[in-house]
Design a protein around this motif. Structure first.
Motif, short mmCIF file in Angstrom:
data_model
loop_
_atom_site.label_atom_id
_atom_site.label_comp_id
_atom_site.label_asym_id
_atom_site.label_seq_id
_atom_site.Cartn_x
_atom_site.Cartn_y
_atom_site.Cartn_z
N ARG A 139 0.79 -1.31 -0.01
CA ARG A 139 0.13 0.05 -0.22
C ARG A 139 0.90 1.29 0.05
O ARG A 139 0.72 2.23 -0.88
CB ARG A 139 -0.71 0.05 1.32
N TYR A 152 -8.16 0.89 -5.45
CA TYR A 152 -6.62 0.46 -4.89
C TYR A 152 -6.65 -0.84 -4.32
O TYR A 152 -5.46 -1.46 -4.45
CB TYR A 152 -6.08 1.37 -3.90
N ALA B 713 -3.80 5.26 -2.32
CA ALA B 713 -3.90 4.06 -1.39
C ALA B 713 -3.61 4.29 0.16
O ALA B 713 -4.04 3.40 1.17
CB ALA B 713 -2.94 3.28 -1.89
N LEU B 716 -6.65 4.70 2.80
CA LEU B 716 -7.50 3.73 2.64
C LEU B 716 -7.36 2.52 3.25
O LEU B 716 -6.10 1.69 2.94
CB LEU B 716 -8.24 3.58 1.17
N PRO B 717 -8.05 1.81 3.87
CA PRO B 717 -8.00 0.43 4.15
C PRO B 717 -8.17 -0.66 2.90
O PRO B 717 -8.80 -0.24 1.95
CB PRO B 717 -8.96 0.35 5.44
N SER B 718 -8.27 -1.73 3.57
CA SER B 718 -8.81 -2.85 2.38
C SER B 718 -10.36 -3.11 2.74
O SER B 718 -10.73 -2.51 3.86
CB SER B 718 -8.17 -4.04 2.32
N PHE B 719 -11.19 -3.44 1.82
CA PHE B 719 -12.48 -3.45 2.21
C PHE B 719 -13.07 -4.96 2.14
O PHE B 719 -12.36 -6.09 1.36
CB PHE B 719 -13.40 -3.00 0.88
#
Lengths: 172, 818
Positions: A139, A152, B713, B716-719
């Motif tokens: 990330r 992303y 990126a 933001l976190p992952s979803f």
């Protein structure tokens, strides 16, 4: 509308030699010509895209002597004698996809594709520095590039997938 | 039909060219003798143009011509608006190049045509323009008073007022009476800030006037609409115009437009007889491409003490900006049908006043009207739950339409065909760990932790798959909502699919191939999908409103079915059987009960050679179909956000995000996940990051990507995304559309979560984006007011503008989130 009649006065031009994707190019450009414009318009490598021309979005990222560089912030004359890698140069010699390209396809790391060349070059260099990134490191690796389509998530996945593909290609 | 492709995560056909640099974006196009354009744009938000001196520019190196508004006044026409929402709607003329009046900063006032882009840009600096500045109107409440006019000639800032009333429509009771009788009425004002679509590919147009047809390549979502509108606007015979949307780098509604720049490039090419190119800079894009949202939402929600919602009154002020674009006036109206969302109300009234201001024009942006509606009702539901000290999910359960109640006729006159809100919500709660997170929130609240946790809930439905043509007609939209497709079987048995939708990242080439592969039983790789060129795809209404699959995909199915019927006739003839005895499966036509049969490819070649066809049979299997949906489709879902708020710094962190969407049947789950991810981030960005900020003179302050905060990126976190599947019953594919879902649902989930974290500290509202500074300020205000503060009215102008040291030091107002 008024037609222009006087002869144009030419800007002073500079000879610059660039090695792009392993091939040598001699271009004659004004001092102000951005590297992104030289690549796209003088050399004809339109795979490098310009998204903001102020160095924020990262779409125009190329590798300059291997280091990720915003080609919209670099004058062509200052790249004289340097080696440039663009998205067109990430494909293997036999024409097959490079690991980062393959990972983007596998993981659906792109939608409209406009920002993609900048991500591909950035990640190529990033994985050279850190071949086995954690998700957080992945990330962080792409934190300087903007994408409006993917959110992303799949690009992060593609970084991790590309690391796997790279490891498979070069067994320890 | 044997289903092998539909539902599989096929890797995209589009990707190969996009990841190897073999792209065909408009700015890549180079034509012999091509000239380049640069635009002079007004630095003032409102002014009259008193003089333009182009002499020095005209004689600047490489310059071929300079165009001003006066030069093209007789031919440029007025840019089109296709959606007059009322018969008496008011609109100023919208010249591509301003002639004597500019109404927003960034409006084109002159154009330089030169041999190179650099020479064109050099020359625009040499154009000397005298302006008389006029007072600006920027704020919607001020615009409503007509004290200052965005267009003095118009005499008012009010473009139109559009009303829906359930009592008048016969779908429900009178809202005033219902609210008066309600045990509880919540009154709220929410602000929808201006957003900028911020597609990654700047807009670019190339026009080639050589040859019999004028060809325009443009970074557009709508090549067919653009062709029609160019013909109408410029009085060019439609047959003389070809429009190509080559690779297009994102749109999100922002490229659903007929732009001044496209018209100007067309005019320049016709004037010079040479191909002309215009590519905007990012700053031009942010300043002059249309913006989105921009509403004041004044709301009244009635309820019983048991938490049953009785009625809703919506009074909107909608910011048109300076001009009406292609569908500008209709954007807030698309929301009119969605404020009731998944709930059952006894009474509903919607009133919207469309207002002109001296800011860039607004128009469609991902979700277009529906995110605003969803935000309002979901914020209200959380506010109501808080007021009643009720769990917000339980409150929603009490009010939503139960799965056994479908099909359901709503108070806003829509018929929801299918849905299962219980299933999606239960799945989301499970994935989220709702009870545990609520318990953690309560512990941290009781302990007075510096970083508080909040849980944001958002349930939603949307109307998508725009649209049944007769519904659009009833809403006074000028065009229909059908879609066209053609399926061609080539002599080799390969298949070409021509679609009228125009993808720009959605993966249509892949998904349409999957649909046709299953339908015709031909290999995925033998199918080529063609689109985005009016010469190839002669008919179409293009891509927006989550319509491509639901409408365009259905046209493809219908065309493929016609191919099968034609081929069946040929098969019967060649196999000497009755057509009734011919079965079709897996690409093969067989005589029932025998082993005799022919593959589609064999029939295609027999049709091509045409040596032995039935008498009177037209030697072609190729088929066209135009599909007009009978209803919208209604995706729905439940989104949950865990938000952490640092009460000392105002920093907001998205810790966990779970969404469970129900978009019906899925053609390609990989592509669907990608659409959801991207949609979520755009909605989250409205909640936390993005805002088009103007100063008091109407200049866009957030005019670069340094200042307009498209999240990266790192933000933001992952979803966690999942789906339930309740197929749509209004189309044969059972699909619903997914392009806008994430954007519609996520914004209220985030803001509800932030508020849930700090509501107990006296904060009842925070204007979006919930930047650290705003959150911190709300916490300070809440502490000073004490608990139980009065009903919140958010700051009307961007609150950070009055922030003191930060601004007086010269930093930009939005700079606090970098």
């Amino acid at each position: 509308m008024t037609e222009q009649t006087t002869e144009a006065v030419a800007e002073e031009l500079h000879d610059v030699r660039l090695t792009v994707n392993g091939a040598s190019y001699d271009v004659r450009v004004p001092a102000r010509r951005l590297l992104s414009d030289a690549l796209r318009h003088d050399i004809g490598l339109t795979g490098t895209h310009v998204g903001c021309e102020h160095g924020v979005c990262g779409a125009c990222t190329i590798l300059l002597d291997g280091a990720p560089t915003r080609s919209c912030l670099l004058l062509t004359v200052s790249a004289d004698g340097r080696e440039v890698t663009t998205v067109e140069g990430l494909t293997e010699r036999d024409g097959s996809l490079g690991p980062v390209q393959q990972a983007f396809k596998d993981c659906h790391g792109l939608q409209c594709g406009f920002c993609t060349p900048g991500f591909l070059t950035t990640i190529t260099a990033g994985l050279r520095d850190n071949p086995d990134p954690s998700e957080a490191e992945a990330r962080d690796m792409i934190g300087g590039n903007l994408c409006r389509c993917t959110g992303y998530a799949n690009i992060v996945a593609a970084v991790l997938r590309a690391a796997e593909l790279g490891a498979e290609a070069e067994p320890a | 039909m044997t289903v092998t492709e539909i539902g599989s995560p096929r890797r995209r056909k589009e990707d190969q060219r996009l990841i190897t640099g073999r792209t065909r974006y408009t700015d890549n196009i180079v034509l012999p003798g091509m000239l380049h354009l640069a635009m002079v744009r007004s630095p003032f938000a409102h002014a009259t143009i008193t003089a333009i001196d182009t002499h020095d520019a005209t004689s600047s190196p490489g310059v071929v011509a300079v165009l001003t508004g006066r030069d093209v006044a007789d031919e440029q026409g007025s840019l089109p608006c296709a959606w007059p929402i009322t018969p008496d709607q008011k609109a100023p003329p919208h010249p591509a190049i301003a002639v004597d009046h500019v109404a927003f900063a960034g409006e084109v006032v002159a154009c330089v045509i030169a041999r190179s882009a650099a020479e064109a840009r050099d020359a625009i600096e040499l154009i000397d323009i005298d302006y008389d500045e006029l007072p600006v109107v920027l704020d919607l409440e001020e615009a409503l008073t007509d004290a200052t006019l965005a267009h003095p000639d118009l005499g008012t800032n009010k473009s139109a007022t559009w009303v829906f009333d359930s009592a008048e429509a016969g779908t429900g009771d009178d809202v005033a009476q219902v609210l008066a009788a309600s045990e509880l009425v919540l009154e709220r004002t929410y602000l929808q800030q201006r957003l900028i679509p911020a597609f990654m590919e700047p807009r670019s147009t190339v026009v080639d006037p050589t040859g019999e047809q004028i060809t325009m390549w443009s970074a557009t979502q709508v090549p067919h609409l653009l062709r029609l509108m160019l013909a109408l606007t410029l009085s060019i015979p439609e047959g003389k115009v070809r429009v190509v949307a080559p690779d297009v780098g994102g749109g999100f509604g922002g490229k659903l437009q007929v732009t001044p720049e496209e018209v100007i490039t067309m005019l320049a090419a016709r004037r010079t007889g040479k191909p002309c190119k215009y590519t905007e800079t990012r700053s031009e894009s942010l300043m002059a491409a249309h913006h989105g949202r921009g509403q004041v939402q004044r709301l009244k929600l009635g309820a019983t003490r048991e938490g049953i919602v009785t009625g809703l009154s919506v009074d909107l002020l909608a910011d048109m900006g300076a001009y009406l674009g292609l569908v500008t006036p209709g954007v807030p109206i698309l929301g009119a049908f969605m404020y009731n969302s998944i709930y059952k109300f006894a009474a509903y009234r919607f009133s919207c006043t469309n207002l002109f201001t001296n800011k860039a024009w607004t128009d469609a942006y991902r979700g277009a009207g529906r995110p605003e509606a969803t935000f309002a009702i979901e914020r209200l539901m959380d506010d109501l739950a808080h007021e009643l000290d009720m769990d917000p999910v339980e409150l929603r359960r009490k009010n939503w339409i139960k799965h056994e109640e479908f099909p359901f006729s709503t108070i806003a006159c829509l018929e929801y065909d299918s849905g299962n809100y219980e299933a999606a919500t239960d799945r989301a709660l499970e994935l989220f760990g709702y009870d545990d997170l609520c318990a953690e929130r309560d512990r941290r609240r009781a302990a007075g932790d510096r970083v508080q946790l909040g849980i944001g809930v958002s349930t939603f439905t949307e109307m998508c798959g725009l649209a049944p043509s007769r519904v659009l007609g009833a809403l006074s939209y000028a065009a229909g909502g059908w879609e066209h497709a053609q399926v061609r079987v080539l002599p080799t048995g390969a298949v070409e699919v021509v679609t009228g939708v125009s993808g720009h990242g959605q993966g249509h080439e892949t998904a349409w191939s999957q649909i046709v592969a299953d339908r015709l039983g031909v290999p995925f790789d033998s199918i080529e999908v063609l689109h985005g060129d009016t010469q190839t795809s002669q008919k179409g209404l293009d891509t927006y409103g989550s319509r491509s699959l639901v409408v365009g995909g259905m046209a493809v199915v219908a065309a493929a079915d016609k191919v099968i019927e034609k081929a069946r006739t040929v098969a019967a003839h060649l196999l000497e059987a009755s057509t009734d005895d011919i079965e079709f499966a897996e690409g093969r036509f067989s005589v029932r009960g025998t082993d005799q049969g022919l593959a589609l490819g064999e029939i295609a070649f027999a049709t091509f050679s045409a040596h032995n066809l039935p008498d009177g049979f037209e030697p072609s299997l190729d088929s066209d179909a135009t599909f007009d949906p009978e209803n919208f489709s209604f995706p729905h879902g439940t989104h949950l956000a865990a938000m952490e708020v640092d009460t000392e710094t105002g920093e907001v962190t998205l810790r966990k995000y779970v969404c469970v969407d129900d978009i019906g049947n899925v053609i390609n789950p990989m592509i669907v996940d990608g659409q959801v991810h991207g949609g979520l981030v755009q909605g989250i960005a409205q909640a936390l990051f993005e805002e088009a900020v103007h100063d008091e003179s109407g200049t866009l302050v957030s005019g670069s990507f340094v200042d307009y905060l498209v999240p990266s990126a790192a933000d933001l976190p992952s979803f966690t995304t999942d789906r339930t599947v309740t197929p749509s019953t209004t189309n044969a594919l059972g699909v619903k559309g997914v392009g806008e879902a994430g954007t519609i649902a996520s914004t209220p989930a985030i803001v509800n979560g932030v508020l849930d974290a700090i509501r107990h500290l006296g904060v009842q509202d925070i204007a979006m984006p919930c930047s650290p500074h705003r959150v911190w300020k709300a916490l300070q205000d809440g502490a000073s007011k004490g608990l139980g503060a009065e009903e919140p009215v958010p700051d009307r102008v961007a609150p950070e503008q009055d922030a003191g040291p930060m601004n007086s030091s010269g930093n930009l107002p939005t700079g606090d989130f970098q």
